[in-house]
Motif scaffolding. Structure first.
Motif, PDB file in Angstrom:
ATOM      1  N   LEU A   1      -4.082   4.062  -0.735  1.00 23.37           N
ATOM      2  CA  LEU A   1      -2.933   3.633  -1.520  1.00 23.37           C
ATOM      3  C   LEU A   1      -1.834   3.101  -0.619  1.00 23.37           C
ATOM      4  O   LEU A   1      -1.578   3.661   0.442  1.00 23.37           O
ATOM      5  N   SER A   2      -1.180   2.045  -1.081  1.00 28.71           N
ATOM      6  CA  SER A   2       0.044   1.586  -0.445  1.00 28.71           C
ATOM      7  C   SER A   2       1.175   2.316  -1.161  1.00 28.71           C
ATOM      8  O   SER A   2       1.459   2.032  -2.327  1.00 28.71           O
ATOM      9  N   VAL A   3       1.788   3.288  -0.490  1.00 24.77           N
ATOM     10  CA  VAL A   3       2.803   4.110  -1.130  1.00 24.77           C
ATOM     11  C   VAL A   3       4.228   3.614  -0.870  1.00 24.77           C
ATOM     12  O   VAL A   3       5.135   3.908  -1.634  1.00 24.77           O
ATOM     13  N   LYS A   4       4.415   2.879   0.208  1.00 21.84           N
ATOM     14  CA  LYS A   4       5.675   2.227   0.538  1.00 21.84           C
ATOM     15  C   LYS A   4       5.322   0.965   1.306  1.00 21.84           C
ATOM     16  O   LYS A   4       4.207   0.825   1.789  1.00 21.84           O
ATOM     17  N   LYS A   5       6.270   0.092   1.454  1.00 18.00           N
ATOM     18  CA  LYS A   5       6.011  -1.130   2.206  1.00 18.00           C
ATOM     19  C   LYS A   5       5.554  -0.778   3.621  1.00 18.00           C
ATOM     20  O   LYS A   5       6.270  -0.119   4.374  1.00 18.00           O
ATOM     21  N   GLY A   6       4.327  -1.163   3.949  1.00 17.23           N
ATOM     22  CA  GLY A   6       3.791  -0.923   5.279  1.00 17.23           C
ATOM     23  C   GLY A   6       3.183   0.454   5.488  1.00 17.23           C
ATOM     24  O   GLY A   6       2.727   0.757   6.583  1.00 17.23           O
ATOM     25  N   VAL A   7       3.171   1.304   4.457  1.00 17.14           N
ATOM     26  CA  VAL A   7       2.615   2.651   4.601  1.00 17.14           C
ATOM     27  C   VAL A   7       1.405   2.800   3.673  1.00 17.14           C
ATOM     28  O   VAL A   7       1.527   2.689   2.460  1.00 17.14           O
ATOM     29  N   THR A   8       0.249   3.023   4.274  1.00 19.96           N
ATOM     30  CA  THR A   8      -0.988   3.226   3.518  1.00 19.96           C
ATOM     31  C   THR A   8      -1.507   4.625   3.808  1.00 19.96           C
ATOM     32  O   THR A   8      -1.509   5.065   4.951  1.00 19.96           O
ATOM     33  N   VAL A   9      -1.922   5.307   2.739  1.00 22.42           N
ATOM     34  CA  VAL A   9      -2.452   6.661   2.872  1.00 22.42           C
ATOM     35  C   VAL A   9      -3.841   6.672   2.254  1.00 22.42           C
ATOM     36  O   VAL A   9      -4.050   6.124   1.168  1.00 22.42           O
ATOM     37  N   GLU A  10      -4.803   7.305   2.946  1.00 20.67           N
ATOM     38  CA  GLU A  10      -6.169   7.395   2.441  1.00 20.67           C
ATOM     39  C   GLU A  10      -6.479   8.825   2.037  1.00 20.67           C
ATOM     40  O   GLU A  10      -6.097   9.766   2.731  1.00 20.67           O
ATOM     41  N   PHE A  11      -7.169   8.962   0.911  1.00 16.15           N
ATOM     42  CA  PHE A  11      -7.547  10.276   0.403  1.00 16.15           C
ATOM     43  C   PHE A  11      -9.046  10.297   0.158  1.00 16.15           C
ATOM     44  O   PHE A  11      -9.601   9.352  -0.404  1.00 16.15           O
ATOM     45  N   TYR A  12      -9.670  11.401   0.558  1.00 22.73           N
ATOM     46  CA  TYR A  12     -11.086  11.613   0.251  1.00 22.73           C
ATOM     47  C   TYR A  12     -11.193  12.389  -1.046  1.00 22.73           C
ATOM     48  O   TYR A  12     -10.280  13.130  -1.428  1.00 22.73           O
ATOM     49  N   LEU A  13     -12.294  12.211  -1.716  1.00 19.60           N
ATOM     50  CA  LEU A  13     -12.496  12.789  -3.034  1.00 19.60           C
ATOM     51  C   LEU A  13     -12.205  14.286  -3.072  1.00 19.60           C
ATOM     52  O   LEU A  13     -11.579  14.779  -4.017  1.00 19.60           O
ATOM     53  N   ASN A  14     -12.593  15.017  -2.045  1.00 17.12           N
ATOM     54  CA  ASN A  14     -12.381  16.469  -2.065  1.00 17.12           C
ATOM     55  C   ASN A  14     -10.918  16.876  -1.907  1.00 17.12           C
ATOM     56  O   ASN A  14     -10.574  18.040  -2.074  1.00 17.12           O
ATOM     57  N   GLU A  15     -10.029  15.925  -1.614  1.00 21.42           N
ATOM     58  CA  GLU A  15      -8.596  16.203  -1.465  1.00 21.42           C
ATOM     59  C   GLU A  15      -7.810  15.959  -2.751  1.00 21.42           C
ATOM     60  O   GLU A  15      -6.641  16.278  -2.826  1.00 21.42           O
ATOM     61  N   ILE A  16      -8.469  15.371  -3.762  1.00 22.19           N
ATOM     62  CA  ILE A  16      -7.780  14.896  -4.958  1.00 22.19           C
ATOM     63  C   ILE A  16      -7.932  15.887  -6.111  1.00 22.19           C
ATOM     64  O   ILE A  16      -9.035  16.246  -6.490  1.00 22.19           O
ATOM     65  N   LYS A  17      -6.789  16.287  -6.652  1.00 22.82           N
ATOM     66  CA  LYS A  17      -6.771  17.161  -7.823  1.00 22.82           C
ATOM     67  C   LYS A  17      -6.816  16.342  -9.113  1.00 22.82           C
ATOM     68  O   LYS A  17      -7.542  16.667 -10.039  1.00 22.82           O
ATOM     69  N   SER A  18      -5.995  15.276  -9.170  1.00 25.54           N
ATOM     70  CA  SER A  18      -5.974  14.436 -10.372  1.00 25.54           C
ATOM     71  C   SER A  18      -5.431  13.049 -10.046  1.00 25.54           C
ATOM     72  O   SER A  18      -4.761  12.855  -9.038  1.00 25.54           O
ATOM     73  N   ILE A  19      -5.755  12.127 -10.947  1.00 25.09           N
ATOM     74  CA  ILE A  19      -5.254  10.749 -10.860  1.00 25.09           C
ATOM     75  C   ILE A  19      -4.861  10.313 -12.260  1.00 25.09           C
ATOM     76  O   ILE A  19      -5.574  10.585 -13.230  1.00 25.09           O
ATOM     77  N   GLU A  20      -3.714   9.638 -12.352  1.00 24.43           N
ATOM     78  CA  GLU A  20      -3.337   9.041 -13.629  1.00 24.43           C
ATOM     79  C   GLU A  20      -2.869   7.618 -13.395  1.00 24.43           C
ATOM     80  O   GLU A  20      -2.285   7.302 -12.362  1.00 24.43           O
ATOM     81  N   VAL A  21      -3.144   6.767 -14.367  1.00 24.81           N
ATOM     82  CA  VAL A  21      -2.737   5.369 -14.281  1.00 24.81           C
ATOM     83  C   VAL A  21      -1.283   5.268 -14.696  1.00 24.81           C
ATOM     84  O   VAL A  21      -0.876   5.772 -15.750  1.00 24.81           O
ATOM     85  N   VAL A  22      -0.466   4.630 -13.855  1.00 26.91           N
ATOM     86  CA  VAL A  22       0.943   4.395 -14.159  1.00 26.91           C
ATOM     87  C   VAL A  22       1.096   3.009 -14.768  1.00 26.91           C
ATOM     88  O   VAL A  22       1.823   2.815 -15.722  1.00 26.91           O
ATOM     89  N   GLU A  23       0.382   2.060 -14.210  1.00 33.42           N
ATOM     90  CA  GLU A  23       0.455   0.668 -14.670  1.00 33.42           C
ATOM     91  C   GLU A  23      -0.889   0.008 -14.566  1.00 33.42           C
ATOM     92  O   GLU A  23      -1.633   0.207 -13.661  1.00 33.42           O
TER      93      GLU A  23
END
Length: 70
Positions: free
Chosen positions: A48-70
């Motif tokens: 995910l690009s969470v801020k300009k120039g900042v990308t964070v990667e998550f592996y499936l086992n680290e994720i509790k939930s995901i929701e669509v914002v847009e």
């Protein structure tokens, strides 16, 4: 189990990790476990690009939930 590919068409998502940290951003890349290098866990991942120039990667086992914002 979460299927990351269900969110492939979302513009912005809100991702909550297992430790309840929340990240909101644009999906930059989805990677299948078969495409991961030997140095990475053999799991699907999402970047995910969470801020300009900042990308964070998550592996499936680290994720509790995901929701669509847009």
């Amino acid at each position: 189990m979460i299927n990351l590919w269900d969110y492939n068409d979302a513009k912005i998502i809100r991702l909550t990790t297992n430790d309840n940290s929340v990240y909101e951003g644009k999906i930059i890349e989805l990677t299948e476990k078969e495409e991961q290098s030997d140095l990475c866990p053999f799991e699907d991942s999402i970047a995910l690009s969470v801020k300009k120039g900042v990308t964070v990667e998550f592996y499936l086992n680290e994720i509790k939930s995901i929701e669509v914002v847009e």
